[in-house]
Design an enzyme around this catalytic site. Sequence first.
Site, short mmCIF file in Angstrom:
data_model
loop_
_atom_site.label_atom_id
_atom_site.label_comp_id
_atom_site.label_asym_id
_atom_site.label_seq_id
_atom_site.Cartn_x
_atom_site.Cartn_y
_atom_site.Cartn_z
N GLU A 118 -92.30 38.15 -82.79
CA GLU A 118 -93.21 37.12 -83.41
C GLU A 118 -94.56 37.18 -82.77
OE1 GLU A 118 -91.56 33.38 -81.87
OE2 GLU A 118 -89.94 33.33 -82.93
N CYS A 131 -101.83 35.41 -80.47
CA CYS A 131 -100.84 35.50 -79.52
C CYS A 131 -99.95 36.48 -79.67
CB CYS A 131 -100.02 34.23 -79.21
SG CYS A 131 -98.98 33.97 -78.02
N CYS A 138 -86.85 39.23 -74.05
CA CYS A 138 -87.50 39.21 -72.56
C CYS A 138 -86.81 39.51 -71.32
CB CYS A 138 -88.12 37.61 -72.35
SG CYS A 138 -89.17 37.35 -70.86
N CYS A 142 -86.61 32.46 -67.75
CA CYS A 142 -87.58 30.94 -67.33
C CYS A 142 -86.68 29.76 -68.17
CB CYS A 142 -89.05 31.01 -67.70
SG CYS A 142 -89.79 32.38 -66.87
N CYS A 145 -88.09 28.09 -71.31
CA CYS A 145 -88.90 29.03 -72.24
C CYS A 145 -87.85 29.44 -73.40
CB CYS A 145 -89.49 30.07 -71.74
SG CYS A 145 -90.18 31.22 -72.91
N CYS A 377 -91.99 29.64 -78.29
CA CYS A 377 -92.00 30.94 -78.37
C CYS A 377 -90.47 31.28 -78.71
CB CYS A 377 -92.53 31.56 -77.30
SG CYS A 377 -92.99 33.30 -77.55
#
Length: 408
Positions: A118, A131, A138, A142, A145, A377
Amino acid sequence: MIVSVAETAAPAAHAAMPKPSLVGRTRSGLAEALNEIGVPEKERRMRVGQLWNWIYHYGVRDFAAMTTIGKGLRAALAERFSLDLPEVTAEQVSTDGTRKWLIRMAPTGPRDRGAEIECVYIPEMDRGTLCVSSQVGCTLTCTFCHTGTQRLVRNLTTEEIVAQLMVARDRLGDFPNRSAPDGAFVPNDGGRFVSNIVFMGMGEPLYNFDGVRDAIEVITDNEGLSLGRRRITVSTSGVVPQIGPLGAEMGTMLAISLHAVRDELRNELVPLNRKYPIAELLEACRSYPGLSNAKRITFEYVMLKGVNDSDAEARELVRLLKGIPAKINLIPFNPWPGTRYECSDWDRIERFSEIVFRAGYASPVRTPRGRDILAACGQLKSETEKLSARARLMLDQDETAAAAQAAH
């Protein structure tokens, strides 16, 4: 609503591999490409400069447009390489002008659909911020997130990181002699649409240190994309050993995803804290190369209702950051499907901000942007994967039905 701009079904297993693109390559990468097609070494530096100008300043998509390069070399380049950008498979435009793209990178093999990431463009009155992502998925988990729920696939290459800026400038009409689409933010000072970059998309940038560093070298080159290093912010969840090298080798602005003032809570919100606790993280911040009032560190603090938003935590935040030139970004939590967290009430956010501000820190509350286009996100990727899965299922069903009909 997701606007699909490309076919979602998987490509044929034995589809021909595309020509490698020169877009996103470093100067040494372009020199290697010229070497592959037999350009003499003594000529390469000049040719690299010409390619660099056409690719990164003018954003051309066809070798034939490179009029300062001879026809023979243009033909040799076109036979072996392309100037293709990654494919935009879905695009969303918010009512506030925020644009969000799902970008599919070129496949790495005949059975590879191409990794999807993205990229988000946020227009404001005084700037246009892009961004960008540094990883597919990832490596961190977290809990607040959405990207943290998606497994790490791989690091993005330098070319793939740079290509996100190239895609944005291409779609915004942000190259010379290109027109801007309706609704795009138009700079009134002769500047570019994309004036700032934040590495706050998918992934942990400091776990892809070399790729991010080399991409920044391309992005900041004055003869091409030409963004200043102080207009680039690299955000980390706290990879302490790489914070010093980030400042020394990249010279960008630094942002820290803090989100808690106690190790016990931060261990939950940002599990990396178990490896690099708050005290170690802040010590690395205090020694960040070039740190000054003119080059402050941004501390990001997501506001979670009843979790980290009390007056006591605001006062502890002030105590922890004492002596660090800092700005504190308070971020209203952007809910996503399946999360257990809620955004703090607005009056609670304002009270938290007031305590921080009175202690002498700038504490802007980040205006929520693009909430109508799945702004959290990782959401666009997840929703598009569902669409892709449905498309593949329908394709499989059609093939099964056709096979059954043929059998009869």
